[in-house]
Design a protein around this motif. Sequence first.
Motif, PDB file in Angstrom:
ATOM      1  N   ALA A  79      47.399  33.907  43.243  1.00  0.00           N
ATOM      2  CA  ALA A  79      46.240  33.449  44.007  1.00  0.00           C
ATOM      3  C   ALA A  79      46.692  32.616  45.199  1.00  0.00           C
ATOM      4  CB  ALA A  79      45.323  32.619  43.124  1.00  0.00           C
ATOM      5  N   ILE A  81      45.698  29.413  47.110  1.00  0.00           N
ATOM      6  CA  ILE A  81      44.831  28.258  46.910  1.00  0.00           C
ATOM      7  C   ILE A  81      45.089  27.234  48.000  1.00  0.00           C
ATOM      8  CG2 ILE A  81      44.138  26.422  45.313  1.00  0.00           C
ATOM      9  CD1 ILE A  81      45.055  28.136  43.017  1.00  0.00           C
ATOM     10  N   THR A  82      44.043  26.843  48.717  1.00  0.00           N
ATOM     11  CA  THR A  82      44.205  25.782  49.709  1.00  0.00           C
ATOM     12  C   THR A  82      43.340  24.593  49.328  1.00  0.00           C
ATOM     13  OG1 THR A  82      42.458  26.680  51.081  1.00  0.00           O
ATOM     14  CG2 THR A  82      44.703  27.359  51.622  1.00  0.00           C
ATOM     15  N   THR A  91      48.593  23.854  50.718  1.00  0.00           N
ATOM     16  CA  THR A  91      48.536  25.013  49.836  1.00  0.00           C
ATOM     17  C   THR A  91      49.045  24.621  48.462  1.00  0.00           C
ATOM     18  OG1 THR A  91      49.049  26.367  51.746  1.00  0.00           O
ATOM     19  CG2 THR A  91      49.189  27.434  49.610  1.00  0.00           C
ATOM     20  N   THR A 119      39.748  26.013  47.974  1.00  0.00           N
ATOM     21  CA  THR A 119      39.387  27.404  48.255  1.00  0.00           C
ATOM     22  C   THR A 119      40.411  28.295  47.583  1.00  0.00           C
ATOM     23  OG1 THR A 119      38.573  26.689  50.407  1.00  0.00           O
ATOM     24  CG2 THR A 119      38.828  29.060  50.089  1.00  0.00           C
ATOM     25  N   ILE A 120      39.947  29.244  46.799  1.00  0.00           N
ATOM     26  CA  ILE A 120      40.854  30.113  46.051  1.00  0.00           C
ATOM     27  C   ILE A 120      40.576  31.553  46.439  1.00  0.00           C
ATOM     28  CG2 ILE A 120      41.548  30.877  43.732  1.00  0.00           C
ATOM     29  CD1 ILE A 120      40.418  28.162  42.716  1.00  0.00           C
ATOM     30  N   SER A 121      41.602  32.270  46.840  1.00  0.00           N
ATOM     31  CA  SER A 121      41.456  33.709  47.090  1.00  0.00           C
ATOM     32  C   SER A 121      42.276  34.439  46.052  1.00  0.00           C
ATOM     33  CB  SER A 121      41.970  34.074  48.481  1.00  0.00           C
ATOM     34  OG  SER A 121      41.211  33.392  49.440  1.00  0.00           O
ATOM     35  N   LYS A 125      38.544  38.194  45.672  1.00  0.00           N
ATOM     36  CA  LYS A 125      37.395  37.291  45.559  1.00  0.00           C
ATOM     37  C   LYS A 125      37.743  35.941  46.160  1.00  0.00           C
ATOM     38  CE  LYS A 125      35.389  38.704  41.150  1.00  0.00           C
ATOM     39  NZ  LYS A 125      35.330  38.217  39.774  1.00  0.00           N
ATOM     40  N   THR A 126      36.704  35.217  46.617  1.00  0.00           N
ATOM     41  CA  THR A 126      36.918  33.861  47.108  1.00  0.00           C
ATOM     42  C   THR A 126      36.078  32.890  46.274  1.00  0.00           C
ATOM     43  OG1 THR A 126      37.283  34.726  49.309  1.00  0.00           O
ATOM     44  CG2 THR A 126      36.859  32.367  49.139  1.00  0.00           C
ATOM     45  N   LYS A 128      35.101  28.707  45.614  1.00  0.00           N
ATOM     46  CA  LYS A 128      35.118  27.429  46.312  1.00  0.00           C
ATOM     47  C   LYS A 128      34.609  26.320  45.406  1.00  0.00           C
ATOM     48  CE  LYS A 128      34.615  29.042  51.033  1.00  0.00           C
ATOM     49  NZ  LYS A 128      33.695  29.263  52.136  1.00  0.00           N
TER      50      LYS A 128
END
Lengths: 302, 763
Positions: A79, A81-82, A91, A119-121, A125-126, A128
């Motif tokens: 994933a 992740i920020t 990050t 925020t996770i991609s 999918k995203t 928050k």
Amino acid sequence: MQFHITQIRYILILIASISLIGCEKNVTVEIPKADEQIVVEGYIETGQYPFVILSKTLPFFGSINTSTTSLLANTVTGALITLNDGTTIDTLNQLAGIDYGIYSTVRMRGEVGKTYSLTISVNGKTLKAVTSIPNPVVLDSVWWKVDGQRDSLGFAWAHLTDPDTLGNCYRWFAQRINHYTYGDDIGKIKDSTFIAPQGSVFEDKFFNARSFDINAIRGQFLNSQKEDDQNEERIFFKRGDTIVLKFCSIDRSHFEFWRTEETQVGNNGNPFGSPAPITSNIEGGLGIWGGYATTFDTIIAR
Amino acid sequence: MSGFVKEDETGESLLGTNVYLKENLKGTSTNQYGFYSITVPEGKYTLVVSYLGFVTQEFPIELTKDLRINVNLKSTAIESKEVTISAERDDRNVESIDMGKDKIEVEKIKQLPAFMGEVDILKTIQLLPGVQSAGEGNSGFYVRGGGPDQNLILLDEANVYNASHLFGFFSVFNADAVQNITLTKGGMPANYGGRLASVLDIQMKEGNNKKFSAEGGIGFVSSRLTIQGPIKKDTGSFIISGRRTFIDLFFGPPFVKKSSNIYGNKYYFYDLNAKVNYRLSDRDRLFISGYFGRDVFRYKSPDSDFFVRVPWGNTTATLRWNHLFNNKLFMNTSLIYTDYQFEFEGGQDAFSFKLFSGITDYNLKSDINWLPNVRHNVKFGGQYIFHVFVPSNASAKSGDIVFDLGKILRNYAHDGMIYINDEFDLSKTIKLNGGLRYTLFQQIGPFDRFVRSPINGNVTDTLHYDAGENVKTYSHVEPRISGRLSLSPKSSLKASYTQNYQYIHLASLSGISLPTDTWIPSTDKVKPQFGTQYALGYFRNFKNNTYETSLEVYYKEMKNQVEYEEGFLPENTVNDNIDNNFVYGKGWSYGAELFLKKAKGNFSGWIGYTIAWTKRQFDDLNQGKTFYAKYDRRHDVSVVMTYELGNRWVFGATWIYATGNLNTFPQRLYVLSNGNVVEDYGGQRNNYRLPSYHRLDISATIKSKPGKKFESSWNFSIFNVYNRYNPYIIYFDKKFEENSIEIQAKQISLFPMIPSVTYNFKF
């Protein structure tokens, strides 16, 4: 304040049905298969690095493997992740050397008063989530007291002065850092980590700006097989214990998550429990992204 | 001509008696107080007065001026066998304009199988088509897709807010004290209202004004005693009736050992009904009636200080004055008090906790019945109620420290209405009933509105309203219209359109009606519920009215329905308004009801079948998608039979079948780092249907030889004859092993086959 009206209702019906002739049998229930969802569990504490565990939901029926290996295998890797603390964006990376979905960074530590946006991609999918570390509230004093007629068992107590702003939420943890001098686990540390008891969260709705004593039972992990989680020491701290209290201020959505989680866990297996969904602060997934403003106190029980 | 029709033996008023003229079949039926009035030109007529189960009487009359003819009807059971019943006009279900209306005779109910020997009015009305029970352990009923709070339950005109004992296992109505039961589920006339789904109107017996008598009984769970008699012969009478359970006596020694886990429990309920009536003059009659009932549950742990005390119950009182202005104008004025209270007290050591809720009504109403001529039956009147609501409130203390659980929040409201209704014959074949009802509801102070921040949910502001200050006012006009078209003397077509506003709401957590559910009024946030119902029916009688059949279809819309928001917990109401936790949506329901009844003969009974759909849509529930209501039920069947063998034996049987209720089950699991395994519902509602419910009950009643002064009977009932394990609840048992969790669905069934015996006496 753990005496919920729902529980009252269960007591009522339960007693009513015990007095009548009920019967129980196993049945097969077929629910249409639900799709998998991403579960986020992440925290940021004062002075600590943030971390996030990503995992997948499991189907509801049958046998679920809860061994550590199996649970780790169920985590979600890869994933992006920020984390944004309002001034910098960083990050969170997968922990080095393992292939599990646990993410962290050493370039950022939790600071009081800051708001943290995650925020996770993952898998297209995203997700928050936002949490904050509120101002900590320090306990005035702490102590241990024998409960009633018992001889060496009691609860941990504290005196709390709630600030006069409404909306303060708290979570309480405890850890016994002394070692067993008796029993099966002799020589081992009593608690390997901080444990939150059932009823660990509360808010100042009932006692805004007041000063009073609070106490807590000793928590245990669900399904703990430890000797003192089964016998008469269960829920109590024992004379001689060294207890570290971790008293945290949390924000409202973090509080809502644990409050609803504890309600659901408390209802577990109760045939009369109405659905108790958990309130999550994750947009696009399940779970919690929570900030803790921590304070620590130590009690020697004597 | 006008007059009162009464039962000869006891002097009780007979309502719904057919009164007509043989020559032209013009007629009417007696109103709630047994009064009738017929206006025809001068001439010679034969007045016929008939009522099922009574000997029909005929009076030749010569009408030259206003006549008062009071009639006493004799029961056919009392008359000797030789008396033959003359041809009755018992085609009432075809001839009348009523649809969606059922009248039940208490004596009939007593012949049916009774659960644990307790004759139960609410259980019996659930056997009618369109009326659903929620299952065992629940006396809340669901009419045409409406919730249990949408039924207006009246006991001598007083609202009964919680009609059940023991969490719904029994109803509060003691059948020995009840005279008449009328259920209106569609085509509600304008004199009724305030609820969307139905009106259950229960009248208490007036008491025998001829002689003293006593009746009573002993069953498995309770014993009953009723005494009635004249205060002054033919002028005034009284009745007092009591009932109390005695199961609590078996929860202590020597029946239960101190070590048993049920030791320390104490549960009982009791009811007291009383009524006095007095004829002040030929034109004035005064009634005073009351009901008082309490459930009390106590628990004291045998080995700790833990205790629980839970009392709850209803109180009602009615003062009623019937006045006859003249042969065409009849008035009834009532002063009514109603109160429902629930309390829960629990504690251990120094800590104690108390929770309470309730509702109190002060009600004044007046109804006037004007019968200008034989074609019109006009009713008009008004009502004013002052409501005091105490939604869920709590107090707690530990030693001397009193916790701040918020101010006791109350809601006050004025509730007024006026109405006019006319039932008239438009032509020989068409009868119309048109009504208008104007309602006004005003929430007033003292009241505090807590304003919550939409961002974090914290209370940010409080709006204060002083005593008497207007918080919110609603007013609405509710039109009602229904019509009947006679197709032949034996068949008719009926249609109705009803609009209804409901200004009080029941907030229920579980969908099961429990004493903990709280009533709240329409407020500045909660809009009144609004219902519209269209119904169409075909009625046909066969074989000289021996068989009555009907087919009714309906479509219903309900707006401003209330549910708790997702994730609501009861403690959220502390220091907050309960209605800050609501979400709003709409509902609709449609279906068809088939009814086949054999009204006469030794063998009688009915079959009811309902097919129905009930849906809900809430923007904030189920992701905004439409979902089926918990009690959406596709098929509902009831079969009721009684058979009289000779004049001593009566056999009864009932069989019911119902599609299973809907439940909300979790969809997924996840494991948290603290080891907890938690469930996700995916925001879905009512995603699983329980297995269907069906059950057969039978009974046999043997009466003592007729003609003796002391009458007695034994009733033997078997509940759930073929021992069906009907689902009450399905829950998930999680078994934790060292490295796994096993999840197993388990079904709890409440009642297996239960036989019971009840002894009744009367003298």
